[in-house]
Design a protein around this motif. Structure first.
Motif, short mmCIF file in Angstrom:
data_model
loop_
_atom_site.label_atom_id
_atom_site.label_comp_id
_atom_site.label_asym_id
_atom_site.label_seq_id
_atom_site.Cartn_x
_atom_site.Cartn_y
_atom_site.Cartn_z
N VAL A 96 -9.51 2.36 6.57
CA VAL A 96 -9.07 3.68 6.12
C VAL A 96 -9.90 4.72 6.86
N ILE B 218 0.84 -1.21 0.00
CA ILE B 218 0.00 0.00 0.00
C ILE B 218 0.87 1.25 0.00
N HIS B 219 1.94 1.22 0.79
CA HIS B 219 2.87 2.35 0.86
C HIS B 219 3.43 2.69 -0.51
N VAL C 5 -6.91 3.12 -4.08
CA VAL C 5 -5.51 2.72 -4.18
C VAL C 5 -5.17 1.72 -3.08
N VAL C 6 -5.65 1.95 -1.88
CA VAL C 6 -5.40 1.04 -0.76
C VAL C 6 -5.98 -0.34 -1.07
N VAL D 21 3.84 10.34 2.56
CA VAL D 21 3.44 8.99 2.97
C VAL D 21 4.40 8.55 4.07
N GLN E 42 2.23 1.96 -3.43
CA GLN E 42 1.18 2.41 -4.36
C GLN E 42 0.74 3.84 -4.04
N LEU E 43 0.70 4.21 -2.76
CA LEU E 43 0.29 5.56 -2.39
C LEU E 43 1.30 6.60 -2.87
N LYS E 44 2.55 6.20 -3.01
CA LYS E 44 3.58 7.11 -3.52
C LYS E 44 3.26 7.57 -4.94
N VAL F 179 -1.15 8.94 4.71
CA VAL F 179 -0.87 9.77 3.53
C VAL F 179 -1.45 11.14 3.84
N LEU G 123 0.27 8.40 -6.04
CA LEU G 123 -1.01 9.12 -6.09
C LEU G 123 -0.97 10.36 -6.97
N VAL H 183 -7.83 7.60 -2.54
CA VAL H 183 -6.96 6.94 -1.56
C VAL H 183 -7.53 5.57 -1.21
#
Length: 556
Positions: free
Chosen positions: A409, A307-308, A513-514, A329, A310-312, A381, A314, A510
């Motif tokens: 979340v 998840i980390h 993506v999570v 993040v 993938q959040l990068k 994030v 965004l 968000v």
């Protein structure tokens, strides 16, 4: 311990202006250090959860407004003492602002006031203390006039102005008709007139200082790049222990601002990040895709790491429409505290260095501390928008209990700095009737520094060498605890239409993506994701509800 007695910086440095992207919130808070309004104005900025107090002076002998501090004096003193004090407690991070810059402006404002008070002390000593009986008589006359002006009866208010004229007339008559001669006569005459000369000089000093302070106040809110000058924070040799202690205090403040531990205070939400306005939970049973095979073993950290990564991403999108700015993040360790807790304490020990919990400990907490007591791991994030006026934080936590995987979340929003800190200096005016055309009115501008303000500054000046004495006589601001500069005076974002839209718009991408990253890990480890996908689709519909809730206030 790792957090105490450690020099966080390589050496003596000149403090710089706050970081970019957070200028509005930072400058608004810093402007309070230069304000000359009534100290009680700070009470207007109190929120539902965080309330400042104005504590009156404890002295029963000197119950006078002449020792009462104004907003800038009390704010600077309170912030310096709380954030740089030798025995200070833990601070809450000021997301969306730079607390070191605010403290530097408080130090700079204090330095300017000390320079002013040094000149006023000299004037007070030469024209006041040397002629103490006359000074006392004039102060009593001003005090009596102020008491009459506070009356609701207009006749008594008018009497206050007449009183000073009468005292002046009596003084002039005394000077002319005094029967005494010699040195005593000269002293008695000087006793009457010297405080007036001192008052004129003090008024010029006070006006010069007020113009400088107001220019800095105006400059900060106008984005003029007002810098804080604090040479006392730069040691010139190893023997200057006070300067070295101040420098290390500023560095410690900056290091604590970067800490990766935060505190959850019940309905107040995560301190510094704001209350929780939304929560979406994806929880389903872990079932193997192939009934003849077992699930490949994985841990919560494996899901969190995916998840980390993938959040990068965004900030990237299929269309060139601006979209998200670069998000922050970060892995957070969250400690529970009571809703009404008046203090917090940061983790310490061999797993903590300069307020940072080490990566191996973060991973251990993520994998093992998912139930019962102890700290918890959250992946966050964070978007800092509107020049620091809006901080949106989405927190993600992954837990595995028995055969159930839960991906939660939650949305947190910290609103803009209270409008009190955004008000610019304005000249005080009064509407009066014209002398000839009495049916018409005109607006006159009152003096920048009033007569009673000059008296107040002159009386306080000799005591500035020992601030606790001024606190005892005049009072002080008591800051809300647990204290953090940003969240203590933050308003709710929901009153600003665009800020509210930004907070709620961030939740949907968000969340998706999570879920997408979590599904990929599950599929790679042989988990049947059909139920997870169905639940994810349902949550995607729920997250589009354009109504924030008080997610931490349970109706139970």
């Amino acid at each position: 311990m790792a957090n105490d007695g450690f020099d966080f910086s390589p050496g003596a440095q000149i403090p710089l202006q706050g970081s970019g992207g957070q200028a509005v919130a930072t400058n608004a808070l810093a402007s309070a250090a230069y304000r000359d309004s009534d100290v009680a104005e700070i009470l207007k900025a109190n929120s539902e959860w965080h309330k400042s107090e104005v504590k009156p002076g404890s002295s029963k002998l000197f119950k006078s407004d002449y020792f009462k501090p104004n907003l800038g004096e009390a704010f600077s003193r309170a912030v310096q003492e709380r954030m740089l004090g030798g025995a200070r407690g833990a601070l809450i991070q000021s997301f969306g602002s730079d607390p070191q810059t605010v403290v530097e402006h408080c130090l700079s404002a204090t330095r300017l006031r000390k320079a002013r008070d040094t000149r006023l002390t000299m004037v007070t000593a030469v024209f006041g203390l040397a002629f103490l009986p006359g000074l006392v008589l004039w102060v009593l006359a001003f005090r009596l006039r102020d008491s009459l002006n506070k009356s609701k009866d207009k006749a008594f208010q008018a009497l206050g102005g007449v009183l000073l004229v009468a005292v002046g007339g009596v003084a002039a008559f005394f000077l002319i008709t005094m029967p005494l001669t010699g040195l005593l006569a000269l002293y008695l005459r000087a006793m009457v007139i010297a405080p007036l000369i001192g008052w004129v000089l003090a008024k010029r000093i006070a006006e010069s200082s007020a113009k400088d302070m107001r220019a800095r106040w105006e400059g900060l809110l106008s984005g003029a790049g007002v810098s804080a000058k604090i040479p006392e924070a730069v040691p010139k040799n190893p023997n200057e222990t006070a300067r070295e202690a101040l420098r290390q205090g500023l560095e410690k403040l900056s290091a604590e601002q970067q800490s990766n531990s935060v505190f959850y205070a019940g309905a107040k939400g995560v301190l510094g990040m704001g209350t929780r306005w939304g929560s979406w939970q994806l929880a389903e049973e872990l079932v193997p895709k192939d009934p003849t095979k077992e699930i490949h073993q994985f841990r919560s950290w494996d899901v969190v790491r995916a998840i980390h990564d993938q959040l990068k991403m965004l900030e990237r999108g299929p269309l060139n429409t601006g979209g998200f700015p670069t998000p922050s993040v970060k892995h957070w360790i969250v400690s529970p505290v009571g809703e009404n807790a008046d203090s917090v304490s940061r983790p310490s020990g061999e797993d903590v260095a300069t307020f940072q919990i080490k990566p191996h400990e973060i991973q251990r907490i993520c994998n093992h501390q998912q139930f019962s007591s102890g700290d918890r791991h959250y992946l966050g994030v964070q978007f800092t928008l509107w020049d620091g006026q809006l901080v949106i934080t989405m927190l993600i936590t992954v837990t595995v209990l028995h055969e159930t995987l839960r991906v939660e979340v939650t949305g947190h929003a910290l609103g803009p700095v209270h409008s009190l800190f955004l008000s610019k200096p304005a000249a005080e005016t009064r509407t009066v009737k014209k002398s000839v055309r009495f049916w018409e009115t005109r607006t006159i501008t009152l003096p920048l520094v009033k007569a009673n303000e000059v008296v107040r500054l002159a009386l306080r000046a000799p005591l500035t060498w020992y601030p606790p004495l001024l606190d005892y006589f005049g009072g002080k601001i008591v800051l809300p605890e647990p204290f953090g500069l940003r969240h203590a005076w933050a308003a709710k974002p929901w009153g600003h239409r665009f800020m509210a839209d930004d907070a709620m718009r961030a939740a949907t991408p968000v969340l998706r993506v999570v879920h997408s990253a979590a599904m990929r890990v599950l599929e790679d480890h042989g988990v049947d994701t059909e139920r997870f996908n169905n639940r994810s689709m349902a949550l995607s519909g729920m997250v589009q509800d354009a109504a924030p809730k008080k997610a931490d206030v349970y109706d139970a």
